[in-house]
Scaffold this motif. Structure first.
Motif, PDB file in Angstrom:
ATOM      1  N   PHE A 132       0.848  -1.190   0.000  1.00 17.41           N
ATOM      2  CA  PHE A 132       0.000   0.000   0.000  1.00 17.41           C
ATOM      3  C   PHE A 132       0.891   1.251   0.000  1.00 17.41           C
ATOM      4  O   PHE A 132       1.819   1.361   0.800  1.00 17.41           O
ATOM      5  N   VAL A 133       0.621   2.166  -0.918  1.00 15.54           N
ATOM      6  CA  VAL A 133       1.357   3.434  -0.992  1.00 15.54           C
ATOM      7  C   VAL A 133       0.534   4.464  -0.224  1.00 15.54           C
ATOM      8  O   VAL A 133      -0.527   4.880  -0.677  1.00 15.54           O
ATOM      9  N   ALA A 134       1.022   4.831   0.973  1.00 14.99           N
ATOM     10  CA  ALA A 134       0.240   5.695   1.864  1.00 14.99           C
ATOM     11  C   ALA A 134       0.063   7.088   1.261  1.00 14.99           C
ATOM     12  O   ALA A 134       1.028   7.718   0.838  1.00 14.99           O
ATOM     13  N   GLY A 135      -1.180   7.528   1.168  1.00 13.17           N
ATOM     14  CA  GLY A 135      -1.451   8.875   0.650  1.00 13.17           C
ATOM     15  C   GLY A 135      -1.349   8.978  -0.869  1.00 13.17           C
ATOM     16  O   GLY A 135      -1.421  10.079  -1.418  1.00 13.17           O
ATOM     17  N   GLY A 136      -1.154   7.849  -1.561  1.00 14.31           N
ATOM     18  CA  GLY A 136      -1.077   7.880  -3.029  1.00 14.31           C
ATOM     19  C   GLY A 136       0.214   8.507  -3.529  1.00 14.31           C
ATOM     20  O   GLY A 136       1.228   8.542  -2.815  1.00 14.31           O
ATOM     21  N   VAL A 137       0.168   9.037  -4.728  1.00  9.77           N
ATOM     22  CA  VAL A 137       1.356   9.690  -5.300  1.00  9.77           C
ATOM     23  C   VAL A 137       1.475  11.075  -4.674  1.00  9.77           C
ATOM     24  O   VAL A 137       0.558  11.888  -4.759  1.00  9.77           O
ATOM     25  N   LEU A 138       2.602  11.341  -4.035  1.00  9.84           N
ATOM     26  CA  LEU A 138       2.744  12.593  -3.281  1.00  9.84           C
ATOM     27  C   LEU A 138       3.216  13.743  -4.163  1.00  9.84           C
ATOM     28  O   LEU A 138       3.307  14.873  -3.726  1.00  9.84           O
ATOM     29  N   GLY A 139       3.489  13.457  -5.423  1.00  6.02           N
ATOM     30  CA  GLY A 139       3.910  14.505  -6.368  1.00  6.02           C
ATOM     31  C   GLY A 139       5.049  13.991  -7.224  1.00  6.02           C
ATOM     32  O   GLY A 139       5.714  13.033  -6.853  1.00  6.02           O
ATOM     33  N   ARG A 140       5.228  14.617  -8.362  1.00  6.90           N
ATOM     34  CA  ARG A 140       6.387  14.271  -9.186  1.00  6.90           C
ATOM     35  C   ARG A 140       7.574  15.056  -8.677  1.00  6.90           C
ATOM     36  O   ARG A 140       7.425  16.149  -8.139  1.00  6.90           O
ATOM     37  N   GLU A 141       8.764  14.483  -8.863  1.00 12.37           N
ATOM     38  CA  GLU A 141       9.959  15.157  -8.341  1.00 12.37           C
ATOM     39  C   GLU A 141      10.072  16.576  -8.874  1.00 12.37           C
ATOM     40  O   GLU A 141      10.443  17.489  -8.160  1.00 12.37           O
ATOM     41  N   ASP A 142       9.688  16.777 -10.151  1.00 11.12           N
ATOM     42  CA  ASP A 142       9.846  18.115 -10.737  1.00 11.12           C
ATOM     43  C   ASP A 142       8.720  19.069 -10.334  1.00 11.12           C
ATOM     44  O   ASP A 142       8.728  20.228 -10.702  1.00 11.12           O
ATOM     45  N   GLU A 143       7.732  18.592  -9.579  1.00 11.44           N
ATOM     46  CA  GLU A 143       6.654  19.484  -9.134  1.00 11.44           C
ATOM     47  C   GLU A 143       6.988  20.185  -7.817  1.00 11.44           C
ATOM     48  O   GLU A 143       6.399  21.198  -7.484  1.00 11.44           O
ATOM     49  N   PHE A 144       7.904  19.596  -7.049  1.00 11.05           N
ATOM     50  CA  PHE A 144       8.269  20.214  -5.780  1.00 11.05           C
ATOM     51  C   PHE A 144       9.074  21.482  -6.063  1.00 11.05           C
ATOM     52  O   PHE A 144       9.900  21.513  -6.967  1.00 11.05           O
ATOM     53  N   LYS A 145       8.806  22.531  -5.322  1.00 11.17           N
ATOM     54  CA  LYS A 145       9.501  23.801  -5.532  1.00 11.17           C
ATOM     55  C   LYS A 145      10.283  24.170  -4.277  1.00 11.17           C
ATOM     56  O   LYS A 145       9.799  23.950  -3.162  1.00 11.17           O
ATOM     57  N   THR A 146      11.447  24.769  -4.480  1.00 12.99           N
ATOM     58  CA  THR A 146      12.169  25.335  -3.339  1.00 12.99           C
ATOM     59  C   THR A 146      11.955  26.844  -3.367  1.00 12.99           C
ATOM     60  O   THR A 146      12.345  27.517  -4.323  1.00 12.99           O
ATOM     61  N   VAL A 147      11.266  27.349  -2.348  1.00 15.91           N
ATOM     62  CA  VAL A 147      10.939  28.777  -2.278  1.00 15.91           C
ATOM     63  C   VAL A 147      11.610  29.347  -1.030  1.00 15.91           C
ATOM     64  O   VAL A 147      11.355  28.871   0.080  1.00 15.91           O
ATOM     65  N   ASN A 148      12.468  30.340  -1.235  1.00 17.45           N
ATOM     66  CA  ASN A 148      13.252  30.921  -0.132  1.00 17.45           C
ATOM     67  C   ASN A 148      13.884  29.836   0.744  1.00 17.45           C
ATOM     68  O   ASN A 148      13.862  29.897   1.974  1.00 17.45           O
ATOM     69  N   GLY A 149      14.395  28.803   0.072  1.00 13.18           N
ATOM     70  CA  GLY A 149      15.113  27.746   0.781  1.00 13.18           C
ATOM     71  C   GLY A 149      14.226  26.678   1.396  1.00 13.18           C
ATOM     72  O   GLY A 149      14.726  25.732   2.011  1.00 13.18           O
ATOM     73  N   THR A 150      12.923  26.813   1.259  1.00 18.29           N
ATOM     74  CA  THR A 150      12.007  25.834   1.862  1.00 18.29           C
ATOM     75  C   THR A 150      11.356  25.001   0.759  1.00 18.29           C
ATOM     76  O   THR A 150      10.881  25.551  -0.232  1.00 18.29           O
ATOM     77  N   LEU A 151      11.326  23.673   0.959  1.00 19.11           N
ATOM     78  CA  LEU A 151      10.726  22.795  -0.046  1.00 19.11           C
ATOM     79  C   LEU A 151       9.197  22.858   0.059  1.00 19.11           C
ATOM     80  O   LEU A 151       8.633  22.647   1.132  1.00 19.11           O
ATOM     81  N   LEU A 152       8.555  23.170  -1.061  1.00 17.62           N
ATOM     82  CA  LEU A 152       7.101  23.318  -1.063  1.00 17.62           C
ATOM     83  C   LEU A 152       6.476  22.201  -1.903  1.00 17.62           C
ATOM     84  O   LEU A 152       6.825  22.009  -3.062  1.00 17.62           O
ATOM     85  N   SER A 153       5.520  21.485  -1.300  1.00 17.60           N
ATOM     86  CA  SER A 153       4.797  20.462  -2.036  1.00 17.60           C
ATOM     87  C   SER A 153       3.471  21.066  -2.517  1.00 17.60           C
ATOM     88  O   SER A 153       2.662  21.513  -1.705  1.00 17.60           O
ATOM     89  N   PRO A 154       3.221  21.085  -3.845  1.00 14.85           N
ATOM     90  CA  PRO A 154       1.961  21.621  -4.343  1.00 14.85           C
ATOM     91  C   PRO A 154       0.751  20.967  -3.684  1.00 14.85           C
ATOM     92  O   PRO A 154      -0.280  21.589  -3.466  1.00 14.85           O
ATOM     93  N   ARG A 155       0.906  19.714  -3.340  1.00 12.85           N
ATOM     94  CA  ARG A 155      -0.196  18.977  -2.753  1.00 12.85           C
ATOM     95  C   ARG A 155      -0.597  19.514  -1.373  1.00 12.85           C
ATOM     96  O   ARG A 155      -1.767  19.481  -0.989  1.00 12.85           O
ATOM     97  N   THR A 156       0.380  20.018  -0.621  1.00 13.19           N
ATOM     98  CA  THR A 156       0.073  20.595   0.697  1.00 13.19           C
ATOM     99  C   THR A 156      -0.849  21.800   0.510  1.00 13.19           C
ATOM    100  O   THR A 156      -1.814  21.986   1.260  1.00 13.19           O
ATOM    101  N   VAL A 157      -0.544  22.629  -0.508  1.00 11.87           N
ATOM    102  CA  VAL A 157      -1.369  23.816  -0.766  1.00 11.87           C
ATOM    103  C   VAL A 157      -2.779  23.374  -1.182  1.00 11.87           C
ATOM    104  O   VAL A 157      -3.786  23.915  -0.713  1.00 11.87           O
ATOM    105  N   GLU A 158      -2.852  22.372  -2.054  1.00 14.27           N
ATOM    106  CA  GLU A 158      -4.165  21.863  -2.490  1.00 14.27           C
ATOM    107  C   GLU A 158      -4.992  21.387  -1.291  1.00 14.27           C
ATOM    108  O   GLU A 158      -6.182  21.693  -1.174  1.00 14.27           O
ATOM    109  N   ASP A 159      -4.335  20.657  -0.398  1.00 13.18           N
ATOM    110  CA  ASP A 159      -5.047  20.110   0.762  1.00 13.18           C
ATOM    111  C   ASP A 159      -5.615  21.239   1.629  1.00 13.18           C
ATOM    112  O   ASP A 159      -6.739  21.169   2.120  1.00 13.18           O
ATOM    113  N   ILE A 160      -4.840  22.326   1.792  1.00 13.40           N
ATOM    114  CA  ILE A 160      -5.297  23.453   2.614  1.00 13.40           C
ATOM    115  C   ILE A 160      -6.472  24.165   1.920  1.00 13.40           C
ATOM    116  O   ILE A 160      -7.509  24.419   2.535  1.00 13.40           O
TER     117      ILE A 160
END
Ligand SMILES: [Zn+2]
Length: 441
Positions: A322-350
């Protein structure tokens, strides 16, 4: 043949079954394609008898496949394991990360695709008495072609929904009473909006099952709940790729995530050192379709980030991993903003769990006009059914985003219906940075 009994194999039996299939697949790829004959020249399939040995086999990247097709002869380069007369269908990838990869399938492969999707649909409760509606224009992409075949294999009635406007599609749902609808999460939101504008109550329709594909939204808790509320139906997730096939599917368990179809796929989750990560840790997905014939893939790098669950047996009765939480994002979708790694999915969830705004949103990352910093802004739409002030939404959303992402967003609250809608897949993140290109993923 498609065999649901495989889903309850013990871990030991499953491993043995997979390693046997893998040996056959390696031999087939080596014997019949120039590409793997060269690439696997040092590999003796009969020696791959343990999972540890699997890591000695080189992985295959998208760019290797693309180069083989561009530099080789014919449509498929040196990747074909069959004569071209055996090919019955052509599909291609969307090419979002480079030129498209061409995918050939023989009749035997099409049976395999159908089996894989029958596993998905059966797990989502589709039975002969169901009617499945596909509100999708079938085209050069493999999306939903195999699902269509599989629904028929199960014995369900199929309504193809290509070549129609969104209004016509919601009218078809009201007129023809399908019980299952298969689409992307983005389009499920869009159809719900159109239905509301047309005065059609989807919650009162016969639809009791929504099967999502193409985007990971149905494994995001707030997105799943929002869709279930809008449609009054159970929402399921599925994951796959043109090259790898339909490898994962959600089940009736309350845990969000996807089972790996281990009868058809050897799935590995690898860390930066290319070694398997332990359950619970984040890694990248490497998939070997075990019965792919005309255009085989060995240890194909999907670049999806996933986390294997530690549970060995699911409440649904399956023993597939079982893959918990499904696909968490593609590697190229994660962004580093001001040194912090941002997952687009976290924003979607909020956003999808936030009261007072609609589900559409757009994020823009830009260079700060004066300082050596990034800026990040989110545009959302207020929901007229709530009486929250723009200031209140803006303040609370900024607070919520900062709490979960550790980044300070500028929040723009607009009137409903003013942001662009995508029909099928959304691209809600624009990275317009020039100066700090070195930080981009
Ligand atoms: Zn399950």
């Amino acid at each position: 043949m498609w065999n649901p009994a495989l889903e309850t194999m013990s871990r030991e039996d499953c491993r043995e079954y997979q390693l046997n299939r893998l040996q056959e697949q390696l031999q087939h790829a080596k014997d019949n394609t120039e590409f793997y004959n060269e690439k696997l020249s040092d590999i003796r399939p009969e020696n791959i008898t343990t999972m540890e040995m699997v890591t000695t086999i080189p992985t295959t990247t998208k760019s290797e496949i693309r180069n083989a097709q561009q530099l080789g002869d014919g449509l498929y380069g040196n990747l074909l394991a069959v004569d071209t007369e055996a090919i019955i269908s052509y599909h291609q990838t969307s090419g979002t990360t480079g030129s498209p990869i061409r995918q050939s399938d023989s009749l035997r492969d099409w049976e395999w695709w159908t089996d894989c999707w029958a596993t998905v649909l059966w797990a989502h409760g589709v039975r002969p008495e169901d009617t499945v509606f596909f509100p999708f224009s079938y085209g050069v992409f493999v999306a939903f072609w195999a699902a269509h075949s599989a629904a028929k294999r199960i014995g369900a009635q199929v309504i193809p929904g290509g070549g129609m406007s969104s209004v016509q599609r919601v009218e078809k749902i009201a007129d023809l009473n399908p019980t299952v609808v298969t689409l992307t999460p983005t389009y499920a939101f869009r159809l719900a909006e159109v239905a509301a504008q047309e005065g059609i109550d989807l919650r009162a329709s016969a639809v009791d099952t929504i099967i999502c594909a193409g985007e990971p939204g149905a494994s995001v808790a707030s997105t799943k709940k929002a869709l279930e509320d809008l449609w009054g139906a159970q929402v399921y997730d599925h994951a796959g790729a043109t090259e790898a096939g339909a490898w994962g599917f959600s089940c009736s368990s309350d845990d969000l995530g996807l089972h790996v179809n281990e009868a058809r796929f050897l799935v590995e989750v690898l860390g930066p050192d290319d070694e398997p990560v332990s359950p619970g840790s984040l890694g990248r997905l490497v998939v070997t379709p075990l019965n792919r014939y005309a255009q085989p893939y060995v240890r194909f790098e999907l670049s999806d980030r996933v986390r294997l669950s530690e549970k060995n047996e699911c409440e649904c009765g399956r023993r597939y991993r079982f893959v918990a939480g499904g696909v968490l994002g593609r590697e190229d979708e994660f962004k580093t903003v001001n040194g912090t790694l941002l997952s687009p999915r976290t924003v979607e969830d909020i956003v999808h769990g936030f009261d007072g705004i609609l589900n559409e949103f757009h994020v823009q990352i830009k260079d700060h006009p004066e300082k050596d910093l990034d800026t990040i802004a989110i545009a959302v739409e207020s929901d007229q059914n709530h009486d929250y002030s723009t200031q209140r939404i803006s303040r609370q959303l900024r607070k919520e985003l900062r709490r979960h992402t550790h980044l300070t967003f500028t929040v723009n609250v607009r009137q409903s219906g003013t942001l662009d809608r995508n029909t099928h897949k959304s691209n809600r993140f624009s990275d317009l940075r020039q100066r700090r290109a070195q930080y981009r993923q």
